[in-house]
Design a protein around this motif. Structure first.
Motif, PDB file in Angstrom:
ATOM      1  N   LEU A   1       0.813  -1.218   0.000  1.00  0.00           N
ATOM      2  CA  LEU A   1       0.000   0.000   0.000  1.00  0.00           C
ATOM      3  C   LEU A   1       0.844   1.265   0.000  1.00  0.00           C
ATOM      4  CD1 LEU A   1      -2.789  -1.140   2.480  1.00  0.00           C
ATOM      5  CD2 LEU A   1      -3.052  -0.738   0.028  1.00  0.00           C
ATOM      6  N   GLY A   2       2.171   1.115  -0.071  1.00  0.00           N
ATOM      7  CA  GLY A   2       3.030   2.268  -0.263  1.00  0.00           C
ATOM      8  C   GLY A   2       3.932   2.652   0.883  1.00  0.00           C
ATOM      9  N   ALA A   3       3.822   1.986   2.039  1.00  0.00           N
ATOM     10  CA  ALA A   3       4.719   2.289   3.153  1.00  0.00           C
ATOM     11  C   ALA A   3       6.124   1.783   2.844  1.00  0.00           C
ATOM     12  CB  ALA A   3       4.213   1.642   4.436  1.00  0.00           C
ATOM     13  N   VAL A   4       7.124   2.447   3.414  1.00  0.00           N
ATOM     14  CA  VAL A   4       8.499   1.948   3.292  1.00  0.00           C
ATOM     15  C   VAL A   4       8.854   1.041   4.455  1.00  0.00           C
ATOM     16  CG1 VAL A   4       9.287   3.937   1.970  1.00  0.00           C
ATOM     17  CG2 VAL A   4       9.500   3.952   4.471  1.00  0.00           C
ATOM     18  N   GLY A   5       8.017   1.031   5.479  1.00  0.00           N
ATOM     19  CA  GLY A   5       8.278   0.186   6.641  1.00  0.00           C
ATOM     20  C   GLY A   5       7.162   0.323   7.644  1.00  0.00           C
ATOM     21  N   VAL A   6       7.241  -0.500   8.681  1.00  0.00           N
ATOM     22  CA  VAL A   6       6.220  -0.501   9.728  1.00  0.00           C
ATOM     23  C   VAL A   6       6.903  -0.464  11.091  1.00  0.00           C
ATOM     24  CG1 VAL A   6       4.665  -1.878   8.280  1.00  0.00           C
ATOM     25  CG2 VAL A   6       6.109  -3.017   9.984  1.00  0.00           C
ATOM     26  N   LEU A   7       6.133  -0.100  12.102  1.00  0.00           N
ATOM     27  CA  LEU A   7       6.562  -0.195  13.487  1.00  0.00           C
ATOM     28  C   LEU A   7       5.719  -1.258  14.173  1.00  0.00           C
ATOM     29  CD1 LEU A   7       6.836   3.614  14.368  1.00  0.00           C
ATOM     30  CD2 LEU A   7       8.603   2.098  13.431  1.00  0.00           C
ATOM     31  N   VAL A   8       6.372  -2.123  14.918  1.00  0.00           N
ATOM     32  CA  VAL A   8       5.697  -3.232  15.603  1.00  0.00           C
ATOM     33  C   VAL A   8       5.790  -2.999  17.100  1.00  0.00           C
ATOM     34  CG1 VAL A   8       5.608  -5.725  15.955  1.00  0.00           C
ATOM     35  CG2 VAL A   8       6.265  -4.800  13.724  1.00  0.00           C
ATOM     36  N   GLY A   9       4.662  -3.111  17.788  1.00  0.00           N
ATOM     37  CA  GLY A   9       4.626  -2.813  19.200  1.00  0.00           C
ATOM     38  C   GLY A   9       4.287  -3.980  20.092  1.00  0.00           C
ATOM     39  N   ARG A  10       2.996  -4.188  20.345  1.00  0.00           N
ATOM     40  CA  ARG A  10       2.567  -5.134  21.373  1.00  0.00           C
ATOM     41  C   ARG A  10       3.168  -6.535  21.236  1.00  0.00           C
ATOM     42  NH1 ARG A  10      -2.296  -2.051  20.368  1.00  0.00           N
ATOM     43  NH2 ARG A  10      -3.190  -1.107  22.266  1.00  0.00           N
ATOM     44  N   PRO A  11       3.243  -7.132  20.030  1.00  0.00           N
ATOM     45  CA  PRO A  11       3.807  -8.491  19.975  1.00  0.00           C
ATOM     46  C   PRO A  11       5.218  -8.586  20.550  1.00  0.00           C
ATOM     47  CG  PRO A  11       2.707  -7.971  17.912  1.00  0.00           C
ATOM     48  CD  PRO A  11       2.761  -6.696  18.701  1.00  0.00           C
ATOM     49  N   LEU A  12       5.998  -7.523  20.395  1.00  0.00           N
ATOM     50  CA  LEU A  12       7.360  -7.561  20.930  1.00  0.00           C
ATOM     51  C   LEU A  12       7.372  -7.390  22.444  1.00  0.00           C
ATOM     52  CD1 LEU A  12       9.207  -5.576  18.128  1.00  0.00           C
ATOM     53  CD2 LEU A  12       8.949  -8.055  18.396  1.00  0.00           C
ATOM     54  N   LEU A  13       6.394  -6.659  22.987  1.00  0.00           N
ATOM     55  CA  LEU A  13       6.277  -6.599  24.447  1.00  0.00           C
ATOM     56  C   LEU A  13       5.874  -7.943  25.017  1.00  0.00           C
ATOM     57  CD1 LEU A  13       4.638  -3.247  25.621  1.00  0.00           C
ATOM     58  CD2 LEU A  13       7.013  -3.980  25.776  1.00  0.00           C
ATOM     59  N   TRP A  14       4.980  -8.652  24.327  1.00  0.00           N
ATOM     60  CA  TRP A  14       4.599  -9.989  24.815  1.00  0.00           C
ATOM     61  C   TRP A  14       5.814 -10.911  24.818  1.00  0.00           C
ATOM     62  CZ3 TRP A  14       0.947  -7.735  26.675  1.00  0.00           C
ATOM     63  CH2 TRP A  14      -0.165  -7.236  26.029  1.00  0.00           C
TER      64      TRP A  14
END
Length: 371
Positions: free
Chosen positions: A313-326
């Motif tokens: 959809l055009g993003a160059v990247g994402v930020l991942v939050g909750r799964p990494l806290l788990w």
């Protein structure tokens, strides 16, 4: 010392997707801490929408592209990273594990991805950058500009690679789970980057009150304006990222004041309930800014397929939050490393199946939205 993850224990079934971490973390965390991390604002409509909207995005794979090896490498803010993923800024990580920010930053460094350190981190920024990871600092604008200046000086001196200004928190969203739990920080978890963090309102509970909400209301400036960000652009010689943009008009304004990137985000469903899912606004923001700045996305990312959707959809990247806290809650640094390795494997598999040799090629894929 690195603690073992559940995958090291012979009695546990293996973790085979990021989704596996959530319920396992719920079993080991205090209920009020689980609610603080997992919950959203108001009726949690936007929290749920983030996930359902991603599930409705179908990616059209390309065939016979001769892809037998995928290179996940990408460039964010002009710097190379191992994959188009960053660790989202999350407050008070020592709530879920004693290693907190140090453990998760070390895992990000090992994975070759940026770690976004929060203003409300429970470990001082100087210690976080000391683990050797590429650290971007996430800034909440404080009521006193002198305090902002002091904090920015620390950020630059600590060697942070970028400044990420969160613009969607004039006040903290009303979070019913925290109100019901009268949630407050334990004495050994502090806002380590703020003056007076050790004796803040965040430790003072009362029935029907979120101590963290009370602390935020007294610390943050609700009347932040674009002129403040323009001042910031003039005074800090770091790449500038504006996080919390949903309306394309705000993305255009961010470009106008000199932002190098924007993050399309509804704060993981924790601010304005009823705001759209981040992924639904991503294409409009991408179209609005063109090639004038990079566009990232967060809110609801739960695996490699979601990363592929965002890239398509055009993003160059994402930020991942909750799964990494788990994962952090379950196994400290080792758990977070395992989770990031698993995410890389999922993304490599998704790109291969879509006929893409690298993340850039995913931007050429077409999508369909169901429902």
């Amino acid at each position: 010392m690195v603690e073992p993850t559940l995958t090291d224990r012979p009695t546990a079934s293996p973790v085979v997707s990021l989704a596996d971490y959530a319920e396992r973390a719920r079993a080991v965390l205090p209920p009020e801490v689980w609610d603080y991390v997992a919950g959203g604002s108001a009726e949690e409509v936007t929290l749920a929408a983030n996930r359902s909207a991603l599930d409705r995005v179908a990616v059209l794979p390309r065939m016979l592209r001769g892809v037998d090896r995928v290179d996940l490498g990408t460039r964010l803010l002009g710097r190379p990273y191992a994959m188009p993923v960053g660790v989202a800024p999350m407050a008070y990580q020592r709530l879920v594990h004693p290693g907190g920010e140090l453990a998760l930053a070390a895992a990000a460094g090992a994975a070759g991805v940026p770690f976004l350190a929060s203003t409300l981190g429970s470990t001082p920024i100087e210690q976080v950058t000391g683990v050797g990871a590429e650290v971007w600092f996430q800034l909440y604008w404080l009521r006193e500009r002198a305090l902002v200046r002091d904090l920015l000086a620390r950020v630059v001196a600590a060697g942070c690679r970028a400044l990420v200004v969160t613009v969607d928190v004039p006040v903290l969203g009303r979070r019913p789970r925290d109100l019901r739990n009268a949630f407050r920080l334990p004495a050994d978890v502090v806002a380590a980057n703020l003056p007076g963090g050790r004796d803040s309102l965040a430790h003072s509970g009362a029935p029907g009150v979120s101590a963290i909400g009370a602390h935020t209301d007294t610390s943050f400036a609700p009347a932040l304006r674009w002129t403040d960000l323009a001042w910031l652009r003039e005074h800090v010689d770091l790449p500038l990222v504006v996080k919390g943009v949903l309306d394309p008009r705000d993305a255009v304004e961010a470009v106008r004041i000199g932002a190098d990137a924007v993050v399309v985000s509804n704060h993981g469903g924790r601010q304005l309930d009823g705001a759209p899912a981040s992924v639904t606004m991503l294409p409009e923001v991408v179209d609005a800014v063109g090639d004038r700045c990079q566009v990232l996305m967060d809110s609801g990312i739960r695996g490699g397929t979601d990363v592929l959707r965002a890239l398509a959809l055009g993003a160059v990247g994402v930020l991942v939050g909750r799964p990494l806290l788990w994962a952090l809650a379950l196994g400290g640094e080792r758990g977070a490393r395992d989770a990031l390795d698993l995410l890389a494997a999922e993304l490599r598999d998704a790109l291969t199946l879509a006929g893409c040799p690298d993340p850039r090629a995913a931007g050429e894929l077409r999508t369909r939205t169901a429902g």
